[in-house]
Design a protein around this motif. Sequence first.
Motif, PDB file in Angstrom:
ATOM      1  N   THR A 159      -5.818  -2.206   9.486  1.00  0.00           N
ATOM      2  CA  THR A 159      -5.508  -1.379   9.988  1.00  0.00           C
ATOM      3  C   THR A 159      -5.798   0.029  10.270  1.00  0.00           C
ATOM      4  OG1 THR A 159      -3.919  -2.456   8.502  1.00  0.00           O
ATOM      5  CG2 THR A 159      -2.894  -1.143   9.084  1.00  0.00           C
ATOM      6  N   LYS A 160      -4.618   0.547  11.261  1.00  0.00           N
ATOM      7  CA  LYS A 160      -4.639   1.765  11.524  1.00  0.00           C
ATOM      8  C   LYS A 160      -3.446   2.293  11.021  1.00  0.00           C
ATOM      9  CE  LYS A 160      -4.839   5.631  15.351  1.00  0.00           C
ATOM     10  NZ  LYS A 160      -5.004   6.176  16.599  1.00  0.00           N
ATOM     11  N   GLY A 161      -3.746   2.400   9.710  1.00  0.00           N
ATOM     12  CA  GLY A 161      -1.795   3.224   9.477  1.00  0.00           C
ATOM     13  C   GLY A 161      -2.201   2.507   7.616  1.00  0.00           C
ATOM     14  N   VAL A 162      -0.723   2.188   7.471  1.00  0.00           N
ATOM     15  CA  VAL A 162       0.149   2.312   6.511  1.00  0.00           C
ATOM     16  C   VAL A 162      -1.259   0.336   5.484  1.00  0.00           C
ATOM     17  CG1 VAL A 162       1.518   1.396   4.179  1.00  0.00           C
ATOM     18  CG2 VAL A 162       2.140   3.952   5.970  1.00  0.00           C
ATOM     19  N   PHE A 163      -2.003   1.243   4.740  1.00  0.00           N
ATOM     20  CA  PHE A 163      -3.017  -0.122   4.426  1.00  0.00           C
ATOM     21  C   PHE A 163      -2.628  -0.466   2.641  1.00  0.00           C
ATOM     22  CE2 PHE A 163      -7.518  -1.742   4.676  1.00  0.00           C
ATOM     23  CZ  PHE A 163      -6.729  -3.288   4.850  1.00  0.00           C
ATOM     24  N   LEU A 164      -2.789  -1.977   2.209  1.00  0.00           N
ATOM     25  CA  LEU A 164      -2.694  -1.908   1.046  1.00  0.00           C
ATOM     26  C   LEU A 164      -4.068  -2.244   0.778  1.00  0.00           C
ATOM     27  CD1 LEU A 164       0.137  -4.342   1.037  1.00  0.00           C
ATOM     28  CD2 LEU A 164       0.411  -1.662   0.496  1.00  0.00           C
ATOM     29  N   GLU A 165      -5.168  -2.148  -0.099  1.00  0.00           N
ATOM     30  CA  GLU A 165      -6.455  -2.573  -0.494  1.00  0.00           C
ATOM     31  C   GLU A 165      -6.483  -1.957  -2.270  1.00  0.00           C
ATOM     32  OE1 GLU A 165      -7.925   0.439   1.597  1.00  0.00           O
ATOM     33  OE2 GLU A 165      -7.189   2.341   1.055  1.00  0.00           O
ATOM     34  N   ARG A 166      -7.471  -2.482  -2.432  1.00  0.00           N
ATOM     35  CA  ARG A 166      -8.233  -2.670  -3.712  1.00  0.00           C
ATOM     36  C   ARG A 166      -9.318  -1.578  -3.762  1.00  0.00           C
ATOM     37  NH1 ARG A 166     -10.543  -8.281  -5.432  1.00  0.00           N
ATOM     38  NH2 ARG A 166     -12.082  -7.473  -3.708  1.00  0.00           N
ATOM     39  N   TRP A 167      -8.922  -1.069  -5.469  1.00  0.00           N
ATOM     40  CA  TRP A 167     -10.076   0.352  -5.561  1.00  0.00           C
ATOM     41  C   TRP A 167     -10.665   0.062  -6.834  1.00  0.00           C
ATOM     42  CZ3 TRP A 167     -12.355   4.126  -2.947  1.00  0.00           C
ATOM     43  CH2 TRP A 167     -11.492   4.627  -1.587  1.00  0.00           C
ATOM     44  N   ARG A 168     -11.489  -0.189  -7.733  1.00  0.00           N
ATOM     45  CA  ARG A 168     -12.208   0.597  -8.813  1.00  0.00           C
ATOM     46  C   ARG A 168     -12.736   1.478  -9.287  1.00  0.00           C
ATOM     47  NH1 ARG A 168     -17.468  -1.757 -11.598  1.00  0.00           N
ATOM     48  NH2 ARG A 168     -18.100  -1.707  -9.632  1.00  0.00           N
ATOM     49  N   HIS A 169     -12.270   1.680 -10.537  1.00  0.00           N
ATOM     50  CA  HIS A 169     -12.442   3.165 -10.992  1.00  0.00           C
ATOM     51  C   HIS A 169     -14.152   3.029 -11.073  1.00  0.00           C
ATOM     52  CE1 HIS A 169     -12.282   6.855 -13.332  1.00  0.00           C
ATOM     53  NE2 HIS A 169     -13.149   6.709 -12.363  1.00  0.00           N
TER      54      HIS A 169
ATOM     55  N   LEU B   1       2.680  -6.134  -6.660  1.00  0.00           N
ATOM     56  CA  LEU B   1       3.421  -5.780  -5.154  1.00  0.00           C
ATOM     57  C   LEU B   1       3.506  -4.110  -5.259  1.00  0.00           C
ATOM     58  CD1 LEU B   1       5.148  -8.958  -4.113  1.00  0.00           C
ATOM     59  CD2 LEU B   1       2.542  -8.755  -3.684  1.00  0.00           C
ATOM     60  N   PRO B   2       3.762  -3.892  -3.896  1.00  0.00           N
ATOM     61  CA  PRO B   2       3.838  -2.403  -3.753  1.00  0.00           C
ATOM     62  C   PRO B   2       5.338  -2.366  -3.935  1.00  0.00           C
ATOM     63  CG  PRO B   2       3.389  -3.542  -1.924  1.00  0.00           C
ATOM     64  CD  PRO B   2       3.263  -4.441  -2.191  1.00  0.00           C
ATOM     65  N   LYS B   3       5.673  -1.146  -4.462  1.00  0.00           N
ATOM     66  CA  LYS B   3       7.137  -0.559  -4.642  1.00  0.00           C
ATOM     67  C   LYS B   3       7.227   0.220  -3.589  1.00  0.00           C
ATOM     68  CE  LYS B   3       7.615  -1.591  -9.591  1.00  0.00           C
ATOM     69  NZ  LYS B   3       6.179  -2.207 -10.003  1.00  0.00           N
ATOM     70  N   SER B   4       6.424   0.993  -2.988  1.00  0.00           N
ATOM     71  CA  SER B   4       7.111   2.308  -1.841  1.00  0.00           C
ATOM     72  C   SER B   4       7.109   1.328  -0.308  1.00  0.00           C
ATOM     73  CB  SER B   4       5.970   2.741  -1.834  1.00  0.00           C
ATOM     74  OG  SER B   4       5.395   2.216  -1.260  1.00  0.00           O
ATOM     75  N   LYS B   5       8.587   2.015  -0.006  1.00  0.00           N
ATOM     76  CA  LYS B   5       9.027   1.437   1.408  1.00  0.00           C
ATOM     77  C   LYS B   5       8.064   1.406   2.200  1.00  0.00           C
ATOM     78  CE  LYS B   5      12.451   2.711   4.402  1.00  0.00           C
ATOM     79  NZ  LYS B   5      13.150   3.703   5.384  1.00  0.00           N
ATOM     80  N   GLN B   6       7.326   2.416   2.588  1.00  0.00           N
ATOM     81  CA  GLN B   6       5.986   2.104   3.167  1.00  0.00           C
ATOM     82  C   GLN B   6       4.638   0.374   2.580  1.00  0.00           C
ATOM     83  OE1 GLN B   6       5.017   5.843   2.628  1.00  0.00           O
ATOM     84  NE2 GLN B   6       4.945   5.858   4.501  1.00  0.00           N
ATOM     85  N   GLY B   7       4.646   0.483   1.839  1.00  0.00           N
ATOM     86  CA  GLY B   7       3.732  -0.531   0.987  1.00  0.00           C
ATOM     87  C   GLY B   7       4.808  -1.916   1.200  1.00  0.00           C
ATOM     88  N   LYS B   8       6.125  -1.651   0.849  1.00  0.00           N
ATOM     89  CA  LYS B   8       6.763  -3.160   1.192  1.00  0.00           C
ATOM     90  C   LYS B   8       6.734  -4.029   2.706  1.00  0.00           C
ATOM     91  CE  LYS B   8      10.116  -2.772  -2.969  1.00  0.00           C
ATOM     92  NZ  LYS B   8      11.501  -2.637  -3.172  1.00  0.00           N
ATOM     93  N   ALA B   9       6.881  -2.573   3.424  1.00  0.00           N
ATOM     94  CA  ALA B   9       7.175  -2.814   4.573  1.00  0.00           C
ATOM     95  C   ALA B   9       5.433  -3.391   5.497  1.00  0.00           C
ATOM     96  CB  ALA B   9       6.980  -1.852   5.735  1.00  0.00           C
ATOM     97  N   ALA B  10       4.786  -2.773   4.613  1.00  0.00           N
ATOM     98  CA  ALA B  10       3.178  -3.091   5.116  1.00  0.00           C
ATOM     99  C   ALA B  10       2.897  -4.846   4.976  1.00  0.00           C
ATOM    100  CB  ALA B  10       2.372  -2.092   4.904  1.00  0.00           C
TER     101      ALA B  10
END
Lengths: 203, 122, 1015
Positions: free
Chosen positions: B49-59, B87-96
Amino acid sequence: MVKLKNIPGLSALSAAKASASPQPDGSKGMVVIRDTGLLDKINLRCQADNPVITKAVKRMVGTDLPTAANTFNQAGHRSIIWLGPDEWMIMAENGASDDITAELDTPEAGHVAVVNISDALGAVTIEGPHARDVLAKNCAIDFHPRAFTKGMAVQSLLSHAGVTILCLEDDKMMVIGRTSFMPYILDLLSDSSIEYGYDYQAA
Amino acid sequence: MLNISCPFCGEREELEFTCGGEAHIARPLAENQITDAEFADYLFLRDNTKGVFLERWRHAAGCRRWFNMVRDTVSHEIIEIYPMGELPKSKQGKAAYEACWRRNTAAEAAAMPKKSRAKKGK
Amino acid sequence: MFKSSSKNHSGGDMRLASGGRINRDKPLQFTFDGKTYGGYEGDTLASALIANGVHLVGRSFKYHRPRGIMTAGSEEPNALIRLGEGAKIEPNIRATQIELYPNLKSESQNRWPSLNFDLGAVNSVVARMLPAAFYYKTFMWPASMWMTYEHFIRKAAGLGKAATDHNDPDRYEKTNAHTDVLVVGGGASGLMAALSAGRAGARVILADEQNEFGGWLLSESDTTLDGHAADRWIADAVAELEAMDNVTMLKRTTVFGYMDHNYLTMMERVTDHLGETPKHMPRQKMWKIRAKHVVLAQGTHERPLVFGGNDRPGVMLSSAVRSYITRYGVAPGRRAVVVTNNDDAYRTALALVDAGVYLRAIIDMRPAPATPLVSEAMRRGINVYTSHALVDAEGTRHVGRAKVARINPKDGSITGDAFYLDCDLVAMSAGFTPIVNLHSQARGKLDWDDQQLCFRPSTYHEAAQCVGASNGIFDLGDAMADGAKAGAAAATAAGFKGSDAKAPQVDAPVQDYRPLALWKVVSDANPGAGPKAFIDFQNDVTASDIKLAVREGYHSVEHVKRYTTNGMATDQGKTSNINALGIIADQLDDKIPNVGTTTFRMPYTPASFGGIAGREIKGLFDPIRGTRMDQWHHDHGATFEHVGQWMRAWYYPQSGESMDDAVQREVKAARTTAGLLDASTLGKIDIRGKDAAEFLNRVYTNAWLKLPVGRCRYGLMLKDDGMVMDDGVTSRLGENHFHMTTTTGGAAGVLDWLEEWHQTEWPELEVYMTSVTEQWSVSTLSGPNAKKIMNKLGCSVPLDDENFPFMSFKDATLAGLPVRIFRISFTGELSYEINTPARLGLALWKNIMAAGEEFGITPYGTEAMHVLRAEKGFIIVGQETDGSVTPQDLGMDWIVSKKKDDYIGKRALERASMSLDNRKQLVGLVTENPKDIIPEGAHAVLDPNQPMPMEMLGQVTSSYYSPNLGKSIAMALLKGGHKMMGETVYFPMIDGQPPIKATITDTAFYDPKGEKING
């Protein structure tokens, strides 16, 4: 049962010889690096509110289970380091792990993992007015005295090696790393200390 | 280089982390039969995605814990960090999340147990 | 006035008798192109050369035109110098940034055979044939000739030559730093910002690229602050900041990169200025900074005017001339002409007059300037030609006269007869460009200022603020107040209580900062003819090149940049950007803001590779991991091989033995008596929890729930696409407790993999994984005499097959040491993998070797291990597999459970395409000639005589000579291989040798029934 304490064993840096580089003019003081030798270490996994473990830790380490991120609690020669929301490491004197494990690893404790990793890790202390500078050369953690204070412990990278770094005193830190990485870690730290002069003391 | 706030350890440099790619790709359960083509949606297809993307990260170099991130791949703004399994709570995250094509795939439907097809995020 | 009129010549003939920030008590000698000159401490190489009347310092990139020193700062496009000797050679350093040190050795570049006589200058004569994009246009065709073209192009072009001796003796440091406020630039507004932030208590880093803080204040003699010379205020400010614990002051430090989330990189030149680097000190130190807030106080770059011959030595930026006079006590010429489109150059004119230089005239392109500075110049009797322009700076290797003509300032047309002014110095000014390189690197946006004719910062992508001149605020007092405000705001944003530091009372000439907007090149020649007028001096791009590019249809500024190379490379358009935009806009009959600007890239100025690499070179390039038995292997002559970061004993050659000899001896010993392998590097994971068995059931292809405590099982792990990922033996230590082993290379990856599935897919399972790879040292004793040796070592548990069967383990003592013994085998022989706490690993190894001596025990390395397992047809993940191989492809369907509901990879294996007949399948190969060893990677064909391209069946994955079988053996992945048993295949060789002929067989070459496993 054979007691490990009674058998002469090698620490992670047994093969490393003492070395030094002179303190140049204008340096605030030498960097002193010391091998901690054989120290017992136990990896502990459990829920932070496990009552059996909390009590056993208090009994065997002498402190509470630290629940704040990036901290460790210490009592005398024993300490317990926060590694994650359900993970800790206990450090104790050579030979202590059997007794500590026996107290923690009980059926009553429920879902826990108590694993002796004494030989999997090595450690050095690094001391002196430039100790923080030396660490900062190889690690992106904020080591400023305002940010990294006594009682803090961070897991990070020291150049290419995974490490846990403890702030023991204002100018004294401990670097814990995998055994096979310890010669590399020692080389990194001593090379980074040449600017200030250093003294490496074997265990 | 990103400055990432690990939900457990706090702010750390990106080099301590590894990115696990697209988040919320639900794994089809064996009990639910789907076709090879439907299974391929889960196994092979990934968004870029170009723009808001939901992704997984690991420390990876810290606490070794996984977490989710809402990130703008253009501005590199980290909009939200939230735990695995939520699930995401932010407006942009929810929309994505809602706009993702996966929401209507057989592979995602097959990630729910046959009996309780309740809505679930990974 | 000049030094030459005094007795002491040591600082150069053009040295002024007084003034400057040089230390006249410390004369220094240096060489340039082999000739010795004198200068002073505090000089740059540029100022010292100018003091000695040396202006010609290099040849240009493309036309090899003579070039001189144009600026006094890091924007210098011409004076690129090669410094040092031997391994310390460094090319392309700006003479304006080289601080003079005793016996400095410098050389000009890009010339042959000499600077004064350069054969490459013929390019200048044939310049008509070298237009913009000449290389693109000329050397495109035919493609086959490109290699030839490239050879000559590389020889002719290029900037400077690097050292050929690659053993740089210097040390380089790298460090990380965090700060609340990073101030870039220690000039007037940067110092104000640092004062505001520092006083608020914020952690501040102030970095300046020069050897002193103060910026342009150091070059102004006509300015006072609070009634005193500017340097007094600078000294006070610096002293106050240096006394603050929370402030780090870094001189000689260039911030060269600005990345996401306020991450910046800078290079500190720690000892470059000393010439000799003390042994304990780094030459340079690279800083990697994470800042909460950034204040960019980078100042401005003056723009050159675009006229014919504007690149000739002796033509300099006006502000640079002022800097050489005021800061370095040097006169850049004896007879000067000042040419300008703005007020600022008048200050230079006055400085020239004050320094005793004969000022021929000020050529002002503006029609009727009536500012205080113009009046002052006239009052002082200076010839001022308004509505005039410089048409050509004539001369050969130095400017000799200026051709001047009256113009119409509206369109640049010449309206009167040209006349000449003899001169050896032209000071030019076309206005000032705020330095927004870092702002732009950080994706900050710009707005066009049509009064001051420059881009200035508008919006910010990062937490940053440009201040002072780099914010388009040119008035000194206003700029200082701007810096103070930004410093306070930055500290406040970082959580401190900031307030603006009070700016000093500024007394400086009142100036009009609006230059004349005229982008036409004033010329009396026909279009396309006439002297070259340069835009980008470093890349040799002329005004005609830009015009040509536009005429050829390149209207986008990004395209013009690439087509002409304007603003590329190390220069990054510092002096050229706006002039180029002006000409493009003019050609397109459009406005500059519509043309837009190119993006400035990293680095702001070049950064050395040494600094970027830091200490991560040689032994510290990458960690080298060794086991606890490492020293023993070294002492016994082992050769080592890299396995990931591990160095593993590869084989142990005895005197006179080749690798083949040694490996075969080791392989034989393991089958005939006993061999000992250091297997400590195998990955080991402790797995605990009531769902541990269920977890294993899901990550392995086979069944784990019913494995009895005390027993071991081999397992294969797949990715979810069904492809083999890792393998290993896992043992059940207790009902809810397992010990997993992985491949050496897969250790970290497998633990990460298990954690990923547990944390992200099955968090409900109660299981914990802990790496114990390094907790245990592993000595693997293998061979028919293994049991005898174990008994001799006083093994505390019975070793008979009933009590201690194959695929089980025991906790025991051996030679008095605590051990965990796994009866598993990777050789097919009776074998014990003996684990002991790592601290005892070496002791255990030595004990086993001693006990085995009477049996001829032989240590074997990883190569022998590979042969031994290949004799048995055991796979190595990563050798027989490559991420596209399923268990079925390997002939290992037996390990894939048909009963389990699910495991990782199950659904993928059920895909129709996974059961196609033509998948590559693992088979054994026996060569017709037992001595032929097929190279690993060789491709199999059915008919070696078929026309090319041949139809290939697949490739050899492992291939060895088996001393135990007395023949060559190999494994290969061949299309449909499982149905081709007994068939013949050929392996064509690339070196003209005849193809190798082989028969397809099963992979179990040795002891196929497994009878040797019990000794």
